[in-house]
Design an enzyme around this catalytic site. Structure first.
Site, PDB file in Angstrom:
ATOM      1  N   GLU A   1      58.301 -24.665  42.615  1.00  0.00           N
ATOM      2  CA  GLU A   1      59.689 -24.375  42.246  1.00  0.00           C
ATOM      3  C   GLU A   1      59.748 -23.623  40.910  1.00  0.00           C
ATOM      4  OE1 GLU A   1      58.053 -27.123  42.319  1.00  0.00           O
ATOM      5  OE2 GLU A   1      58.944 -28.768  41.185  1.00  0.00           O
ATOM      6  N   ARG A   2      58.617 -23.629  40.167  1.00  0.00           N
ATOM      7  CA  ARG A   2      58.615 -22.908  38.896  1.00  0.00           C
ATOM      8  C   ARG A   2      58.257 -21.439  39.086  1.00  0.00           C
ATOM      9  NH1 ARG A   2      55.306 -27.198  35.336  1.00  0.00           N
ATOM     10  NH2 ARG A   2      54.438 -27.750  37.351  1.00  0.00           N
TER      11      ARG A   2
ATOM     12  N   CYS B   1      42.721 -23.937  37.214  1.00  0.00           N
ATOM     13  CA  CYS B   1      41.965 -25.143  37.554  1.00  0.00           C
ATOM     14  C   CYS B   1      40.478 -24.916  37.323  1.00  0.00           C
ATOM     15  CB  CYS B   1      42.227 -25.547  38.990  1.00  0.00           C
ATOM     16  SG  CYS B   1      41.546 -24.387  40.154  1.00  0.00           S
TER      17      CYS B   1
HETATM   18  P1  NAD Z   1      52.146 -30.113  40.330  1.00  0.00           P
HETATM   19  O1  NAD Z   1      51.323 -31.212  40.883  1.00  0.00           O
HETATM   20  O2  NAD Z   1      53.170 -30.442  39.309  1.00  0.00           O
HETATM   21  O3  NAD Z   1      52.941 -29.379  41.529  1.00  0.00           O
HETATM   22  C1  NAD Z   1      52.276 -28.937  42.674  1.00  0.00           C
HETATM   23  C2  NAD Z   1      53.251 -28.994  43.847  1.00  0.00           C
HETATM   24  O4  NAD Z   1      53.615 -30.353  44.085  1.00  0.00           O
HETATM   25  C3  NAD Z   1      54.536 -28.238  43.597  1.00  0.00           C
HETATM   26  O5  NAD Z   1      54.863 -27.525  44.759  1.00  0.00           O
HETATM   27  C4  NAD Z   1      55.551 -29.328  43.290  1.00  0.00           C
HETATM   28  O6  NAD Z   1      56.836 -29.012  43.733  1.00  0.00           O
HETATM   29  C5  NAD Z   1      55.013 -30.513  44.062  1.00  0.00           C
HETATM   30  N1  NAD Z   1      55.275 -31.788  43.404  1.00  0.00           N
HETATM   31  C6  NAD Z   1      55.393 -32.018  42.059  1.00  0.00           C
HETATM   32  N2  NAD Z   1      55.580 -33.333  41.836  1.00  0.00           N
HETATM   33  C7  NAD Z   1      55.584 -33.952  43.033  1.00  0.00           C
HETATM   34  C8  NAD Z   1      55.714 -35.304  43.456  1.00  0.00           C
HETATM   35  N3  NAD Z   1      55.907 -36.286  42.568  1.00  0.00           N
HETATM   36  N4  NAD Z   1      55.659 -35.569  44.762  1.00  0.00           N
HETATM   37  C9  NAD Z   1      55.462 -34.597  45.668  1.00  0.00           C
HETATM   38  N5  NAD Z   1      55.325 -33.285  45.333  1.00  0.00           N
HETATM   39  C10 NAD Z   1      55.387 -32.970  44.038  1.00  0.00           C
HETATM   40  O7  NAD Z   1      51.132 -28.999  39.807  1.00  0.00           O
HETATM   41  P2  NAD Z   1      51.462 -27.711  38.925  1.00  0.00           P
HETATM   42  O8  NAD Z   1      51.791 -28.139  37.531  1.00  0.00           O
HETATM   43  O9  NAD Z   1      52.389 -26.813  39.643  1.00  0.00           O
HETATM   44  O10 NAD Z   1      50.037 -26.983  38.944  1.00  0.00           O
HETATM   45  C11 NAD Z   1      49.029 -27.214  38.007  1.00  0.00           C
HETATM   46  C12 NAD Z   1      48.026 -28.208  38.518  1.00  0.00           C
HETATM   47  O11 NAD Z   1      47.427 -27.737  39.714  1.00  0.00           O
HETATM   48  C13 NAD Z   1      46.873 -28.435  37.559  1.00  0.00           C
HETATM   49  O12 NAD Z   1      46.574 -29.804  37.525  1.00  0.00           O
HETATM   50  C14 NAD Z   1      45.737 -27.639  38.161  1.00  0.00           C
HETATM   51  O13 NAD Z   1      44.438 -28.086  37.823  1.00  0.00           O
HETATM   52  C15 NAD Z   1      46.009 -27.829  39.612  1.00  0.00           C
HETATM   53  N6  NAD Z   1      45.382 -26.793  40.409  1.00  0.00           N
HETATM   54  C16 NAD Z   1      44.269 -27.130  41.112  1.00  0.00           C
HETATM   55  C17 NAD Z   1      43.608 -26.164  41.850  1.00  0.00           C
HETATM   56  C18 NAD Z   1      42.366 -26.506  42.614  1.00  0.00           C
HETATM   57  O14 NAD Z   1      41.892 -25.653  43.328  1.00  0.00           O
HETATM   58  N7  NAD Z   1      41.828 -27.708  42.502  1.00  0.00           N
HETATM   59  C19 NAD Z   1      44.087 -24.849  41.863  1.00  0.00           C
HETATM   60  C20 NAD Z   1      45.227 -24.544  41.125  1.00  0.00           C
HETATM   61  C21 NAD Z   1      45.867 -25.531  40.398  1.00  0.00           C
END
Ligand code: NAD
Length: 493
Positions: free
Chosen positions: A187-188, A292
């Site tokens: 959503e961001r 990540c």
């Molecule tokens: P986030 O977990 O806040 O959000 C990811 C998704 O989950 C979004 O679409 C969001 O709407 C949804 N979401 C958020 N809170 C939720 C909840 N309580 N219940 C259900 N859905 C929810 O992550 P972010 O801040 O957008 O992204 C950064 C994170 O992603 C970092 O921790 C990074 O390391 C990780 N990441 C991991 C990889 C990998 O390949 N392992 C790749 C990219 C990013």
């Protein structure tokens, strides 16, 4: 930092949903501003889709499934050939969009879009990737075949940090395998995903085969619980990855959930520092540490530490922080003011715990971004202990911690203590040290004299431990296996 402008709901800039081949505005009452993190300006309003809208998207995908499943893989692959051409034609526009909503530099955004296109290129191999297996005479006169069948409707849930690449990790492969798809971008950063959807429609994806809904937790919960969603691909933070993994499993679904990271970069005394220092700087501070695969802990082995820390601090001081569209800029803003606060909080916690802040991003000289942007300079802690929060937690910002150890054995032990296991790198001239590292390190993506160990599209993105929940990873043949189920046919005539 200037105060954020208060967003006014502006339907003209509403980010649309894609349902059954049509773009539509959400009827929700819940909207959230999308910012340009480099200016703090509101550039769009994203809806938190209603439960009915999520259900409509899943139903559209379920309706489209039978005829898409019956579309020969070569035709599905041709869609991806056309899509690849369109992505190339709109390459600069897509990169600019990524920079605008995420803040990363244009060079970084271009690399991201390129990495995404590579998945589409891999997906064009669908007819070969989906080949089955066959054995004659498994018993007298009996033959056996293995066929790969699609699953049905797949949901993809994405993070903010790669607004184009991570959606592209998911839907091109899911689609060529014969599934239909509902994408839930961050959503961001929802704008790049919408543009990817527009181009996919232009490439000729049939109605309902690809859908987009927006929102946060409630949207995710609705998708994960929907009985017609057969599998969930998730990428995001560790707590949410774990939650989505458990929820999807509770609803009987196939799930792959990629989580957070704390990546260690081991520097041996024999490392070529002229190459190592720029590689570490780019790993730790590229995309403002919001990758990540970002290196966030340097483990300095033996007598390399003093020279290394001095060189890293000098290089950090040279980093130009500013708007990603400026070609002189090396590092953009963080995604939101809360992310900035989190980084500043860790700087205080690190100092309180006794680490020495040898380069303080709060006083960074080379900051040329506009007022209102979510700025924070690069920071480096030295003399960090492995149990300190700055060494253990994923900060997801431009903060690098240096832990000093005596030998490679101690370095590997420090890295292996982490609850995360996404990536780890070693910098050395010794094949023996590199081999020892490769053999013993408990992480899924390793770099040897490489700072960002990103596998190409035809390999799996292979995090371990709490960086990943599931068994089949994103991209590569793992993704083909994830997006298909095997059917065994045993025949006697
Ligand atoms: P986030 O977990 O806040 O959000 C990811 C998704 O989950 C979004 O679409 C969001 O709407 C949804 N979401 C958020 N809170 C939720 C909840 N309580 N219940 C259900 N859905 C929810 O992550 P972010 O801040 O957008 O992204 C950064 C994170 O992603 C970092 O921790 C990074 O390391 C990780 N990441 C991991 C990889 C990998 O390949 N392992 C790749 C990219 C990013």
């Amino acid at each position: 930092m200037a105060a954020l402008r208060v967003p006014t709901p502006d339907r003209t800039r509403a980010v649309p949903l894609l349902v059954a081949g049509e773009w539509r505005n959400s009827d929700t009452q819940r909207w959230e501003p999308v910012y340009n993190p480099a200016t703090g300006e509101v550039i769009a309003q994203v809806p938190h889709a209603t439960q009915e809208e999520v259900a409509a998207a899943v139903q559209a995908a379920a309706r489209a499934y039978p005829s898409w499943r019956a579309t020969p893989p070569i035709e599905r692959a041709r869609l991806m050939f056309r899509y690849k051409e369109l992505l190339e034609r709109h390459f600069e526009e897509l990169a600019l969009l990524v920079t605008r909503e995420n803040g990363k530099t244009l060079a970084d955004a271009r690399a991201e879009v390129r990495r995404g296109i590579e998945v589409v290129e891999f997906a064009t191999g669908a007819p070969t990737l989906l080949l089955g297996e066959m054995a004659e005479d498994v018993a007298r006169g009996i033959d056996s075949e293995l066929v790969r069948a699609p699953l049905g409707v797949v949901a993809g849930i994405c993070p903010f940090n790669f607004p184009a690449m991570i959606p592209l990790w998911m839907f091109p492969l899911a689609l060529v395998c014969g599934n239909t798809f509902v994408l839930k971008p961050s959503e961001r950063t929802p704008l790049s995903a919408v543009r990817l959807g527009e181009l996919l429609l232009e490439a000729g994806v049939p109605e309902g085969v690809f859908n987009i809904v927006h929102g946060g937790k409630e949207t995710v919960d609705a998708l994960v619980a929907h009985p017609d969603v057969k599998a969930v691909s998730f990428v995001g933070s560790q707590p949410v990855a774990k939650y989505v993994y458990a929820e999807a499993a509770r609803h009987g679904k196939r799930v792959q959930a990629l989580g957070g990271a704390k990546n260690h970069l081991i520097v041996m005394p024999d490392a070529d520092l002229e190459r190592t220092v720029p590689a570490i700087i780019s790993s730790a501070f590229g995309a403002a540490g919001q990758r990540c695969l970002a290196g966030s802990v340097v483990v300095a082995v033996g007598d390399v530490a003093d020279t290394l820390v001095d060189a890293l601090s000098a290089a950090a001081a040279e980093i130009v922080v500013g708007e990603g569209t400026d070609p002189e800029v090396d590092m953009g803003p963080v995604i939101r003011p809360e992310a900035r606060q989190r980084v500043l909080g860790y700087l205080e916690r690190g100092q309180e715990a006794g680490a020495s802040l040898v380069y303080d991003g709060r006083r960074h000289g080379r900051l040329k971004g506009p007022d209102g942007g979510f700025w924070v300079g690069p920071s480096i802690f030295d003399h960090v202990r492995p149990d300190m929060a700055v060494a253990c937690d994923e900060i997801f910002g431009p903060v690098l911690s240096v832990i000093r150890v005596g030998d490679l054995n101690a370095a590997i032990e420090v890295a292996n203590r982490s609850r995360y296991g996404n990536a780890a790198c070693i910098f050395t001239r010794s094949g023996r040290a590199a081999r020892e590292f490769r053999y013993r390190i408990e992480a899924g993506m390793l770099g040897v004299n490489i700072g960002v160990a990103a596998p190409m599209a035809w390999f799996p993105f292979s995090g371990w431990k709490q960086s990943f929940y599931g068994d089949l990873h994103a991209t590569g043949k793992d993704a083909v296996r994830f997006y298909t189920q095997v059917k065994m046919v045993i025949s006697r005539w």
